[in-house]
Scaffold this active site. Structure first.
Site, PDB file in Angstrom:
ATOM      1  N   ASN A   1       1.046  -1.716   0.023  1.00 45.78           N
ATOM      2  CA  ASN A   1       0.205   0.302  -0.106  1.00 45.78           C
ATOM      3  C   ASN A   1       0.701   1.714   0.206  1.00 45.78           C
ATOM      4  OD1 ASN A   1      -2.911  -1.698   0.355  1.00 45.78           O
ATOM      5  ND2 ASN A   1      -1.853  -2.102   2.077  1.00 45.78           N
TER       6      ASN A   1
ATOM      7  N   HIS B   1      -2.561  -5.883  -2.502  1.00 42.80           N
ATOM      8  CA  HIS B   1      -2.798  -4.688  -3.221  1.00 42.80           C
ATOM      9  C   HIS B   1      -1.525  -4.904  -4.510  1.00 42.80           C
ATOM     10  CE1 HIS B   1      -6.659  -4.276  -1.786  1.00 42.80           C
ATOM     11  NE2 HIS B   1      -6.474  -3.737  -0.577  1.00 42.80           N
TER      12      HIS B   1
ATOM     13  N   HIS C   1       0.117 -12.871   4.903  1.00 41.16           N
ATOM     14  CA  HIS C   1      -0.722 -11.786   4.482  1.00 41.16           C
ATOM     15  C   HIS C   1      -2.355 -12.143   4.459  1.00 41.16           C
ATOM     16  CE1 HIS C   1      -1.010  -7.394   2.876  1.00 41.16           C
ATOM     17  NE2 HIS C   1      -2.238  -8.304   2.384  1.00 41.16           N
TER      18      HIS C   1
ATOM     19  N   HIS D   1      -1.735  -7.831   6.993  1.00 40.40           N
ATOM     20  CA  HIS D   1      -3.035  -7.071   6.197  1.00 40.40           C
ATOM     21  C   HIS D   1      -4.099  -6.386   6.317  1.00 40.40           C
ATOM     22  CE1 HIS D   1      -6.341  -7.890   2.766  1.00 40.40           C
ATOM     23  NE2 HIS D   1      -6.964  -8.944   3.765  1.00 40.40           N
TER      24      HIS D   1
END
Length: 261
Positions: free
Chosen positions: A40, A68, A151, A176
């Site tokens: 992120n 992501h 994660h 996560h």
């Protein structure tokens, strides 16, 4: 061996928080290797070459990730080129990048890092447990020091992975959820464990996103654009003290540092 692991870095606020804190943490604890989850790090979603260079300049030697990591298309080539940027190892064959790497400290001691993703409440992937078993067997030929970033969403799946790898790896660190848990421990086989390391990013937010956006989403059930929050930051992570000879953990210290930014 001292390894510092930072929880999910969220956008520019997270990068700035890491940049401010890391030099002092590395010096204070005598850190040999620094690792961070970067999925992120670019505007709240994904990773770009520019952001990668910024994180690398902070003396972060290994970057782990999760679902992501694919949000920025330019990361595909980056994953193939940079061996120390990891995506979960249990993605299907043919996916860009790799799920594990081995790096050396300044003194020449080797440490391996393995990235896995859970399946409960997540996208369906290959079994992380069977993948972990195969990957750990290969990595142990190079070093007994193996740190796993798992994660995953469900606490039960993370705890199960901790016990599954107990005695086989140095640490199982959950990421996560962005919410740091207070269950850090050394399991019976010498494996350090925590359900979630937490995040490095905006403190007054909903897991890094502007709180007003998330509240409105829950009130009206209308899709919203998730913008990274601003303001004071928080840095969450763990410091691992590992035996370089056996790979067993001597200690795990949970870190939570607030910064008015």
């Amino acid at each position: 061996m001292k390894i510092l692991f930072l929880g999910d870095i969220i956008g520019k606020p997270g990068r700035q928080a890491a940049e401010r804190a890391l030099p002092k943490l590395i010096t204070r604890f005598g850190v040999d290797l620094c690792v961070a989850n970067c999925e992120n790090a670019a505007a709240g979603f994904g990773l770009t070459p520019k952001v990668f260079e910024q994180l690398k300049a902070m003396e972060i030697q290994v970057l782990t990730s999760g679902n992501h990591i694919w949000n920025k298309k330019e990361v595909y080539q980056l994953l193939d080129e940079q061996k120390t940027i990891l995506r979960p190892a249990n993605y299907p064959p043919g996916v860009p990048g790799r799920g594990s790497c081995v790096v050396s400290t300044a003194s020449g001691e080797k440490a391996a890092f393995l990235n896995l993703m859970g399946r409960v409440f997540m996208h369906p992937l290959d079994c992380p447990f069977r993948c972990a078993e195969a990957e750990v067997e290969k990595l142990r030929h190079e070093t007994p020091v193996i740190v796993v970033d798992f994660h995953a969403e469900a606490t039960s799946e993370k705890i199960a992975m901790g016990w599954f790898l107990n005695g086989k790896v140095s640490a199982v660190l959950g990421t996560h959820t962005h919410v740091q848990t207070a269950d850090e421990t050394i399991l019976s086989g010498g494996t350090a464990y925590i359900t979630d390391v937490g995040m490095t990013g905006p403190r007054d937010s909903v897991i890094g996103v502007k709180k007003e956006i998330i509240i409105e989403k829950y009130l009206y059930q209308i899709p919203q654009r998730f913008d990274t929050a601003n303001g004071p930051t928080i840095l969450c992570g763990v410091l691992l003290d590992l035996d370089a000879g056996t790979g067993k953990a001597n200690h795990i210290l949970r870190l939570r540092l607030e910064d008015e930014g």
